[in-house]
Design a protein around this motif. Structure first.
Motif, PDB file in Angstrom:
ATOM      1  N   PHE A 137      62.037  62.250  46.380  1.00  0.00           N
ATOM      2  CA  PHE A 137      61.528  63.107  45.311  1.00  0.00           C
ATOM      3  C   PHE A 137      60.211  63.758  45.719  1.00  0.00           C
ATOM      4  N   HIS A 138      59.290  62.965  46.261  1.00  0.00           N
ATOM      5  CA  HIS A 138      57.991  63.522  46.647  1.00  0.00           C
ATOM      6  C   HIS A 138      58.125  64.504  47.816  1.00  0.00           C
ATOM      7  N   GLU A 139      59.065  64.250  48.711  1.00  0.00           N
ATOM      8  CA  GLU A 139      59.327  65.216  49.785  1.00  0.00           C
ATOM      9  C   GLU A 139      59.798  66.546  49.198  1.00  0.00           C
ATOM     10  N   ARG A 140      60.720  66.491  48.249  1.00  0.00           N
ATOM     11  CA  ARG A 140      61.234  67.715  47.624  1.00  0.00           C
ATOM     12  C   ARG A 140      60.136  68.455  46.871  1.00  0.00           C
ATOM     13  N   MET A 141      59.185  67.722  46.324  1.00  0.00           N
ATOM     14  CA  MET A 141      58.093  68.343  45.581  1.00  0.00           C
ATOM     15  C   MET A 141      57.027  68.933  46.498  1.00  0.00           C
ATOM     16  N   GLY A 142      57.123  68.686  47.798  1.00  0.00           N
ATOM     17  CA  GLY A 142      56.187  69.291  48.742  1.00  0.00           C
ATOM     18  C   GLY A 142      55.046  68.405  49.185  1.00  0.00           C
ATOM     19  N   PHE A 143      55.115  67.110  48.879  1.00  0.00           N
ATOM     20  CA  PHE A 143      54.087  66.185  49.353  1.00  0.00           C
ATOM     21  C   PHE A 143      54.246  65.947  50.853  1.00  0.00           C
ATOM     22  N   ARG A 144      53.117  65.747  51.524  1.00  0.00           N
ATOM     23  CA  ARG A 144      53.099  65.513  52.969  1.00  0.00           C
ATOM     24  C   ARG A 144      52.715  64.065  53.243  1.00  0.00           C
ATOM     25  N   ASP A 145      53.444  63.434  54.155  1.00  0.00           N
ATOM     26  CA  ASP A 145      53.191  62.038  54.521  1.00  0.00           C
ATOM     27  C   ASP A 145      51.835  61.914  55.206  1.00  0.00           C
ATOM     28  N   CYS A 146      50.991  61.028  54.697  1.00  0.00           N
ATOM     29  CA  CYS A 146      49.657  60.823  55.269  1.00  0.00           C
ATOM     30  C   CYS A 146      49.497  59.441  55.904  1.00  0.00           C
ATOM     31  N   GLY A 147      50.604  58.722  56.050  1.00  0.00           N
ATOM     32  CA  GLY A 147      50.516  57.444  56.735  1.00  0.00           C
ATOM     33  C   GLY A 147      50.888  56.261  55.846  1.00  0.00           C
ATOM     34  N   THR A 148      51.216  55.152  56.507  1.00  0.00           N
ATOM     35  CA  THR A 148      51.682  53.951  55.816  1.00  0.00           C
ATOM     36  C   THR A 148      50.761  52.776  56.114  1.00  0.00           C
ATOM     37  N   ILE A 149      50.429  52.045  55.068  1.00  0.00           N
ATOM     38  CA  ILE A 149      49.660  50.809  55.193  1.00  0.00           C
ATOM     39  C   ILE A 149      50.643  49.640  55.155  1.00  0.00           C
ATOM     40  N   GLU A 150      50.684  48.846  56.200  1.00  0.00           N
ATOM     41  CA  GLU A 150      51.647  47.748  56.268  1.00  0.00           C
ATOM     42  C   GLU A 150      51.163  46.537  55.475  1.00  0.00           C
ATOM     43  N   GLN A 151      52.124  45.858  54.861  1.00  0.00           N
ATOM     44  CA  GLN A 151      51.863  44.630  54.089  1.00  0.00           C
ATOM     45  C   GLN A 151      50.685  44.820  53.128  1.00  0.00           C
ATOM     46  N   ALA A 152      50.787  45.870  52.338  1.00  0.00           N
ATOM     47  CA  ALA A 152      49.689  46.202  51.416  1.00  0.00           C
ATOM     48  C   ALA A 152      49.767  45.407  50.120  1.00  0.00           C
ATOM     49  N   GLY A 153      50.978  45.036  49.704  1.00  0.00           N
ATOM     50  CA  GLY A 153      51.134  44.325  48.444  1.00  0.00           C
ATOM     51  C   GLY A 153      52.170  43.221  48.568  1.00  0.00           C
ATOM     52  N   TYR A 154      51.972  42.146  47.807  1.00  0.00           N
ATOM     53  CA  TYR A 154      52.879  40.999  47.834  1.00  0.00           C
ATOM     54  C   TYR A 154      53.454  40.803  46.438  1.00  0.00           C
ATOM     55  N   LYS A 155      54.764  40.992  46.311  1.00  0.00           N
ATOM     56  CA  LYS A 155      55.435  40.884  45.015  1.00  0.00           C
ATOM     57  C   LYS A 155      56.873  40.429  45.235  1.00  0.00           C
ATOM     58  N   PHE A 156      57.386  39.640  44.315  1.00  0.00           N
ATOM     59  CA  PHE A 156      58.748  39.100  44.417  1.00  0.00           C
ATOM     60  C   PHE A 156      58.947  38.296  45.699  1.00  0.00           C
ATOM     61  N   GLY A 157      57.884  37.626  46.133  1.00  0.00           N
ATOM     62  CA  GLY A 157      57.990  36.730  47.280  1.00  0.00           C
ATOM     63  C   GLY A 157      58.055  37.408  48.628  1.00  0.00           C
ATOM     64  N   LYS A 158      57.660  38.669  48.703  1.00  0.00           N
ATOM     65  CA  LYS A 158      57.678  39.352  50.001  1.00  0.00           C
ATOM     66  C   LYS A 158      56.587  40.420  50.054  1.00  0.00           C
TER      67      LYS A 158
END
Length: 207
Positions: A137-158
């Motif tokens: 959805f965000h790609e279709r709206m024209g957002f540009r990828d600015c990078g990924t932060i690994e293991q940023a949040g812990y939820k549902f045991g992962k």
């Protein structure tokens, strides 16, 4: 409003919408990694959050259909240091019963129009990944990828990663000025046109 059908419209949120907002948001907290909130907030807490965004002069809008809120979007502070003032973080949630009716696009198009007029330069989307629907959805709206932060949040045991995406609202050579708060913008002759600009993307044909 959507013409010739049960009316769907883009409107400004009120604190009275807290109950509907919570109805949309609570299942996401409980069952999805789309938010890193771990406990469902109270209706009063949602009302407080709405008030905080509105009192800060930032936009919070809703899609209303048959009297109830079925989607909402707002822009809020990305970082508190003042040089960040022209960069906001966007949020968007749509009722699962009304997916694929153009609600997300309609809300974002109205939000973008309002933010441009306010004098905001860009918005950041912060999404937990993998989440194919949200990413596409965000790609279709024209957002540009600015990078990924690994293991940023812990939820549902992962662990979950967070992808940051950016949408530029102004031209590259645009220079910032004082930001116009929504409360002031609402008295501008262009206000209703800005607010309603996304409504043309709503799809509520009932044939």
């Amino acid at each position: 409003q959507v013409q010739g059908r049960e009316m769907a419209s883009i409107e400004v949120v009120t604190v009275k919408d807290a109950k509907d907002v919570l109805r949309i948001y609570a299942p996401i907290v409980e069952r999805s990694h789309a938010t890193y909130e771990l406990e469902v907030p109270s209706e009063q807490e949602i009302a407080n959050r709405i008030s905080a965004v509105v009192q800060a002069g930032k936009p919070w809008i809703v899609c209303r259909y048959k009297g109830e809120v079925i989607g909402y979007s707002y822009a809020n502070t990305y970082r508190t240091r003042p040089a960040y003032n022209w960069l906001l973080e966007s949020s968007l949630y749509v009722d699962d019963r009304f997916k694929r009716r153009g609600i997300g696009k309609a809300l974002y198009e109205s939000l973008f129009a309002i933010l441009r007029k306010m004098g905001i330069n860009a918005i950041i989307g912060v999404m937990s990944v993998p989440n194919e629907e949200t990413e596409k959805f965000h790609e279709r709206m024209g957002f540009r990828d600015c990078g990924t932060i690994e293991q940023a949040g812990y939820k549902f045991g992962k662990w979950w990663n967070v992808k940051n995406v950016q949408f530029m609202l102004q031209d590259k050579d645009w220079q910032p000025a004082d930001i116009i708060p929504v409360s002031k913008l609402e008295s501008d002759p262009s206000w209703m046109e800005l607010l309603k600009s996304g409504e043309k993307y709503l799809r509520f044909d009932e044939t």
